[in-house]
Write a protein that holds these residues in place. Structure first.
Motif, PDB file in Angstrom:
ATOM      1  N   LEU A   1     -62.655  89.887  41.345  1.00 23.58           N
ATOM      2  CA  LEU A   1     -62.577  89.396  42.709  1.00 23.58           C
ATOM      3  C   LEU A   1     -61.861  90.374  43.638  1.00 23.58           C
ATOM      4  N   GLU A   2     -60.909  91.138  43.099  1.00 22.53           N
ATOM      5  CA  GLU A   2     -60.171  92.114  43.896  1.00 22.53           C
ATOM      6  C   GLU A   2     -59.469  93.072  42.938  1.00 22.53           C
ATOM      7  N   HIS A   3     -59.589  94.370  43.184  1.00 22.63           N
ATOM      8  CA  HIS A   3     -59.014  95.324  42.244  1.00 22.63           C
ATOM      9  C   HIS A   3     -58.116  96.370  42.899  1.00 22.63           C
ATOM     10  N   ARG A   4     -58.138  96.510  44.208  1.00 17.94           N
ATOM     11  CA  ARG A   4     -57.337  97.567  44.835  1.00 17.94           C
ATOM     12  C   ARG A   4     -55.845  97.277  44.734  1.00 17.94           C
ATOM     13  N   TRP A   5     -55.435  96.048  45.067  1.00 21.91           N
ATOM     14  CA  TRP A   5     -54.031  95.680  44.939  1.00 21.91           C
ATOM     15  C   TRP A   5     -53.633  95.614  43.464  1.00 21.91           C
ATOM     16  N   LEU A   6     -54.555  95.127  42.644  1.00 24.12           N
ATOM     17  CA  LEU A   6     -54.265  94.970  41.222  1.00 24.12           C
ATOM     18  C   LEU A   6     -54.048  96.313  40.546  1.00 24.12           C
ATOM     19  N   ARG A   7     -54.732  97.346  41.024  1.00 29.24           N
ATOM     20  CA  ARG A   7     -54.642  98.678  40.419  1.00 29.24           C
ATOM     21  C   ARG A   7     -53.223  99.212  40.444  1.00 29.24           C
ATOM     22  N   TRP A   8     -52.467  98.894  41.502  1.00 30.99           N
ATOM     23  CA  TRP A   8     -51.086  99.363  41.614  1.00 30.99           C
ATOM     24  C   TRP A   8     -50.086  98.310  41.152  1.00 30.99           C
ATOM     25  N   GLY A   9     -50.348  97.060  41.499  1.00 31.22           N
ATOM     26  CA  GLY A   9     -49.382  96.006  41.199  1.00 31.22           C
ATOM     27  C   GLY A   9     -49.226  95.724  39.716  1.00 31.22           C
ATOM     28  N   SER A  10     -50.331  95.658  38.987  1.00 30.92           N
ATOM     29  CA  SER A  10     -50.263  95.304  37.568  1.00 30.92           C
ATOM     30  C   SER A  10     -49.534  96.351  36.723  1.00 30.92           C
ATOM     31  N   PRO A  11     -49.855  97.659  36.827  1.00 29.63           N
ATOM     32  CA  PRO A  11     -49.109  98.638  36.022  1.00 29.63           C
ATOM     33  C   PRO A  11     -47.620  98.685  36.353  1.00 29.63           C
ATOM     34  N   LEU A  12     -47.283  98.612  37.650  1.00 35.84           N
ATOM     35  CA  LEU A  12     -45.873  98.641  38.032  1.00 35.84           C
ATOM     36  C   LEU A  12     -45.121  97.444  37.465  1.00 35.84           C
ATOM     37  N   PHE A  13     -45.728  96.270  37.580  1.00 35.27           N
ATOM     38  CA  PHE A  13     -45.067  95.062  37.085  1.00 35.27           C
ATOM     39  C   PHE A  13     -44.899  95.097  35.575  1.00 35.27           C
ATOM     40  N   HIS A  14     -45.963  95.428  34.844  1.00 34.54           N
ATOM     41  CA  HIS A  14     -45.897  95.383  33.388  1.00 34.54           C
ATOM     42  C   HIS A  14     -44.977  96.466  32.823  1.00 34.54           C
ATOM     43  N   LEU A  15     -45.029  97.673  33.386  1.00 35.02           N
ATOM     44  CA  LEU A  15     -44.140  98.729  32.919  1.00 35.02           C
ATOM     45  C   LEU A  15     -42.678  98.380  33.214  1.00 35.02           C
ATOM     46  N   GLY A  16     -42.421  97.912  34.438  1.00 32.07           N
ATOM     47  CA  GLY A  16     -41.066  97.510  34.787  1.00 32.07           C
ATOM     48  C   GLY A  16     -40.577  96.358  33.929  1.00 32.07           C
ATOM     49  N   ALA A  17     -41.458  95.375  33.661  1.00 34.89           N
ATOM     50  CA  ALA A  17     -41.075  94.229  32.836  1.00 34.89           C
ATOM     51  C   ALA A  17     -40.741  94.661  31.414  1.00 34.89           C
ATOM     52  N   PHE A  18     -41.527  95.589  30.867  1.00 36.61           N
ATOM     53  CA  PHE A  18     -41.269  96.074  29.515  1.00 36.61           C
ATOM     54  C   PHE A  18     -39.893  96.739  29.427  1.00 36.61           C
ATOM     55  N   LEU A  19     -39.565  97.571  30.399  1.00 34.29           N
ATOM     56  CA  LEU A  19     -38.270  98.248  30.394  1.00 34.29           C
ATOM     57  C   LEU A  19     -37.118  97.269  30.624  1.00 34.29           C
ATOM     58  N   VAL A  20     -37.334  96.301  31.502  1.00 30.00           N
ATOM     59  CA  VAL A  20     -36.294  95.307  31.773  1.00 30.00           C
ATOM     60  C   VAL A  20     -36.016  94.467  30.536  1.00 30.00           C
ATOM     61  N   ILE A  21     -37.066  94.024  29.862  1.00 29.56           N
ATOM     62  CA  ILE A  21     -36.892  93.218  28.647  1.00 29.56           C
ATOM     63  C   ILE A  21     -36.190  94.026  27.567  1.00 29.56           C
ATOM     64  N   ALA A  22     -36.594  95.298  27.405  1.00 30.92           N
ATOM     65  CA  ALA A  22     -35.942  96.151  26.409  1.00 30.92           C
ATOM     66  C   ALA A  22     -34.459  96.324  26.728  1.00 30.92           C
TER      67      ALA A  22
ATOM     68  N   HIS B   1     -32.570  94.198  28.385  1.00 30.14           N
ATOM     69  CA  HIS B   1     -31.885  92.938  28.128  1.00 30.14           C
ATOM     70  C   HIS B   1     -31.656  92.732  26.632  1.00 30.14           C
ATOM     71  N   VAL B   2     -32.620  93.129  25.811  1.00 29.42           N
ATOM     72  CA  VAL B   2     -32.452  92.971  24.370  1.00 29.42           C
ATOM     73  C   VAL B   2     -31.260  93.788  23.886  1.00 29.42           C
ATOM     74  N   VAL B   3     -31.164  95.032  24.357  1.00 25.29           N
ATOM     75  CA  VAL B   3     -30.051  95.889  23.946  1.00 25.29           C
ATOM     76  C   VAL B   3     -28.728  95.359  24.504  1.00 25.29           C
ATOM     77  N   GLY B   4     -28.733  94.980  25.778  1.00 27.81           N
ATOM     78  CA  GLY B   4     -27.493  94.566  26.419  1.00 27.81           C
ATOM     79  C   GLY B   4     -26.969  93.222  25.954  1.00 27.81           C
ATOM     80  N   LEU B   5     -27.875  92.287  25.617  1.00 25.72           N
ATOM     81  CA  LEU B   5     -27.448  90.939  25.259  1.00 25.72           C
ATOM     82  C   LEU B   5     -27.389  90.701  23.756  1.00 25.72           C
ATOM     83  N   ALA B   6     -28.351  91.247  23.028  1.00 29.78           N
ATOM     84  CA  ALA B   6     -28.437  90.959  21.594  1.00 29.78           C
ATOM     85  C   ALA B   6     -27.645  91.935  20.734  1.00 29.78           C
ATOM     86  N   VAL B   7     -27.435  93.164  21.219  1.00 29.87           N
ATOM     87  CA  VAL B   7     -26.730  94.177  20.421  1.00 29.87           C
ATOM     88  C   VAL B   7     -25.253  94.178  20.815  1.00 29.87           C
TER      89      VAL B   7
END
Length: 232
Positions: free
Chosen positions: A45-66, A68-74
């Motif tokens: 339905l729409e790919h121009r916004w998704l092309r930038w938004g999805s990689p930025l969100f998923h990459l940032g989320a992966f780093l943020v979760i990692a 948090h795991v180190v900071g809270l669990a270790v």
């Protein structure tokens, strides 16, 4: 340290209730809604916004979760025994976390704007999305605000001696509400919003996190053959 009834409710009852809903909700969703266990992608339905938004969100989320795991669990003693000083840890955590958080919130902002401003995407938004996106945005923004206010602009706050103790206590069935009751309000709001996010997780598109196509990496190649026309 004396713990009030409200503190017991917020930092013991609420986390365990959210974790119970998280576990039971995933079981229910898998048994009754396997066809809905997807990201509900709207790329067609729409790919121009998704092309930038999805990689930025998923990459940032992966780093943020990692982070948090180190900071809270270790525990702090583990990183120090590995040769990482507390000062070095906090320096890397603050600046790398800030970059990751900025990437995540930028990607999430693009995805939310795409959903609000594109009529075709807006029409595909269901009730779970209307709950998920504001709660996810609040959790991310509260985390960034806490880091910025106390560890970037402020004098610094060692959450590994407070929030981390409470977090590990919840998962080891030895809750320590007194470890978080005296923390700055932004950290407490961030923790509560994260608990609520875990509670709604099974009923939203976030379930696709558990369906990463790992087998795709090891599958055999697909061989395509071109049809040729035989000449007489």
């Amino acid at each position: 340290m004396n713990v009030s009834t409200v503190d017991l409710l917020l930092w013991v009852a609420v986390p365990y209730a959210c974790l119970a809903v998280f576990a039971a909700g995933h079981i229910w969703r898998y048994r009754h809604d396997q066809f809905g266990w997807t990201t509900h992608t709207s790329q067609l339905l729409e790919h121009r916004w998704l092309r930038w938004g999805s990689p930025l969100f998923h990459l940032g989320a992966f780093l943020v979760i990692a982070g948090h795991v180190v900071g809270l669990a270790v525990p702090e003693s583990w990183t120090e025994s590995a040769g990482v000083s507390e000062h070095a840890y906090h320096t890397v955590a603050v600046w790398l976390g800030s970059v990751a958080g900025l990437a995540m919130v930028t990607g999430l902002g693009l995805l939310c704007a795409r959903r609000l401003l594109t009529r075709r995407i807006r029409l595909t938004t269901d009730r779970s999305d209307k709950l998920l996106f504001p709660l996810l945005a609040a959790t991310v923004l509260l985390g960034i605000a806490a880091t910025t206010a106390h560890n970037v602009l402020g004098a610094g706050y060692d959450y590994r001696e407070t929030v981390s103790l409470w977090f590990r206590g919840v998962f080891t069935l030895r809750p320590r509400p007194s470890a978080i009751t005296g923390t700055p309000v932004l950290f407490r709001l961030h923790a509560l919003s994260a608990c609520l996010l875990f509670a709604v997780w099974p009923f939203t598109r976030l379930v696709h996190v558990w369906s990463v196509p790992v087998g795709y990496l090891a599958r055999p190649y697909l061989v395509y053959r071109r049809r040729t026309t035989r000449t007489a």
